[in-house]
Design a protein around this motif. Structure first.
Motif, PDB file in Angstrom:
ATOM      1  N   LEU B 136       0.828  -1.211   0.000  1.00  0.00           N
ATOM      2  CA  LEU B 136       0.000   0.000   0.000  1.00  0.00           C
ATOM      3  C   LEU B 136       0.868   1.269   0.000  1.00  0.00           C
ATOM      4  N   LEU B 164      -2.871  -5.120  -2.349  1.00  0.00           N
ATOM      5  CA  LEU B 164      -3.257  -3.723  -2.489  1.00  0.00           C
ATOM      6  C   LEU B 164      -4.768  -3.553  -2.306  1.00  0.00           C
ATOM      7  N   ARG B 168      -6.187  -1.656   0.913  1.00  0.00           N
ATOM      8  CA  ARG B 168      -6.922  -0.406   0.648  1.00  0.00           C
ATOM      9  C   ARG B 168      -8.342  -0.476   1.190  1.00  0.00           C
TER      10      ARG B 168
END
Lengths: 172, 265
Positions: B136, B164, B168
């Motif tokens: 991230l 990711l 997120r």
């Protein structure tokens, strides 16, 4: 006679294999019940495998899971609460793991087999199949108490496809 | 690459590298150590650098491996870490005294809400599993491409996308539930509370209007608001900003509090 036997085996195999359309099928027999669902997913097998083996992340994307405890690793036990019966915690052992290909969970009543067939080389899809077979000599005694799995399996297949394809599209 | 080119390249990426290591470790001494070790490793292995990636990617690979080694056996922080820090700070008179002293004497001792948003981002990102935090930060804060991150963490692009996405989504949800700047029902008001302490003459609402993320909170979805949040983090150098002395002192305090908390737990 030999040809007839081969034909019978082939016919029964085709009967159990699900079309990858996300529609669940159940075959009921006196001493067993088998539910299966298959779906095509346009994603890398690594993404599908990561989703299927990261227990703490399950409730985020999988609408059929209320909670899941433990680690999805070979030989470990996981505690699973499903929307099928929220009051009950299933203690399941991870019996087989072939990375990005196949995983088997199970308890005394039966096994759930996840299979990822990587077809990305040909048409860009993976086919994911989930099959649960329960059975045994005592099965007829409690078969009526087990709810049907079809709807739950279809939700699972849809959720997995949705999440894996979102991740696959991802960012560059 | 000769030594002079290497040193120039290192100096160019040094500020980003240092911020990255700080956000991973949340410890000033460890940041200095890892940064120095990154330089030495890169310098001593310069012959093995074939130019398959940029020098920046190569440096970040070395730093990521060192940070991973340092963090691999350490517990991750809980999502409500900011609440734990607040409680600890409120019962620590000395901490507030030091903060006020920095505020009064340091040229880098201003309090700005943007800087606290950046600090908060660092603390919340520590609640992600290590690989998710690493990916991230590399993507959202330091602007690496998925392919470059795959090379840095020695994994596939598919797994980078997975880390990711999950990282997120988790961060977006944490901020969506907690941060009162983007959600009126959010439980955390630390930015505005601290602004009231450090800048008592300021009108917090006037200050909030200057922050796009807070201004557009009702118009944008949580993904877009997260992008605005990461932009604030990206634009700030935690070692060289108007509030860097104050925020670094705060971060070091948080790090000590969390060490104690996790040990007792």
């Amino acid at each position: 006679m030999k040809h007839l036997l081969i034909l019978l085996i082939m016919t029964s195999s085709f009967a159990l294999a699900a079309q990858p359309n996300g529609v669940a099928k159940t075959v009921k027999k006196t001493f067993s019940r088998e539910t299966t669902v298959a779906i095509n997913i346009k994603a890398d097998p690594a993404i599908i495998w990561a989703l299927l083996t990261n227990a703490s992340d399950f409730p985020r994307w999988n609408s059929t899971i209320v909670s899941i405890g433990g680690n999805i690793r070979l030989g470990e036990k996981i505690m699973l609460k499903s929307t099928l019966d929220e009051k009950r915690t299933f203690k399941i052992k991870v019996k087989e793991m072939d990375i990005e290909k196949r995983m088997v969970w199970g308890d005394g009543q039966g096994n759930r087999v996840f299979t990822i067939i990587n077809k990305r080389g040909s048409d860009g899809y993976c086919t994911v199949d989930m099959t649960e077979k329960m059975g045994g000599l005592m099965f007829p005694m409690y078969a009526g108490m087990i709810p049907p799995f079809d709807e739950s399996f279809e939700h699972f297949a849809r959720d997995l496809k949705n999440e894996a394809e979102i991740i696959q599209k991802g960012q560059k | 690459m000769n030594e002079q080119s290497f040193n120039e390249a290192y100096e160019n990426c040094r500020p980003q590298l240092k911020s990255y290591i700080l956000r991973m470790t949340t410890s000033l001494p460890e940041t200095e150590d890892i940064l120095q070790e990154t330089y030495l490793k890169a310098h001593n292995n310069l012959d093995s650098f074939k130019g398959d990636s940029t020098i920046k990617t190569w440096m970040f690979t070395i730093a990521s491996n060192l940070a991973r080694d340092f963090l691999k056996d350490k517990k991750r922080w809980p999502e409500n870490a900011p609440d734990i820090f607040k409680e600890a700070a409120l019962s620590d008179q000395a901490f507030f005294g030091e903060q006020m002293q920095i505020r009064a004497t340091s040229p880098h001792g201003n309090f700005e809400m943007k800087e606290h948003i950046s600090l908060c981002f660092t603390c919340v990102s520590k609640s992600l599993p290590l690989e998710q935090q690493l990916v991230l930060l590399l993507k959202e804060v330091h602007g690496f491409k998925v392919k470059e991150i795959a090379a840095i963490i020695a994994n596939t692009e598919a797994m980078v996308k997975y880390y990711l996405h999950v990282g997120r989504t988790k961060m977006e949800d944490v901020f969506d539930h907690r941060c009162s700047l983007i959600n009126k029902k959010g439980v955390c008001h630390q930015c505005t509370e601290l602004n009231g302490i450090f800048n008592p003459k300021q009108n917090a609402q006037e200050e909030l209007v200057k922050i796009e993320m807070a201004r557009d909170a009702e118009k944008k979805d949580k993904e877009a608001l997260f992008d605005l949040r990461t932009k604030i983090v990206t634009d700030l150098d935690p070692f060289n900003s108007g509030a860097s002395d104050l925020q670094l002192h705060h971060l070091q305090h948080n790090n000590e509090v969390m060490k104690k908390y996790l040990k007792e737990k």
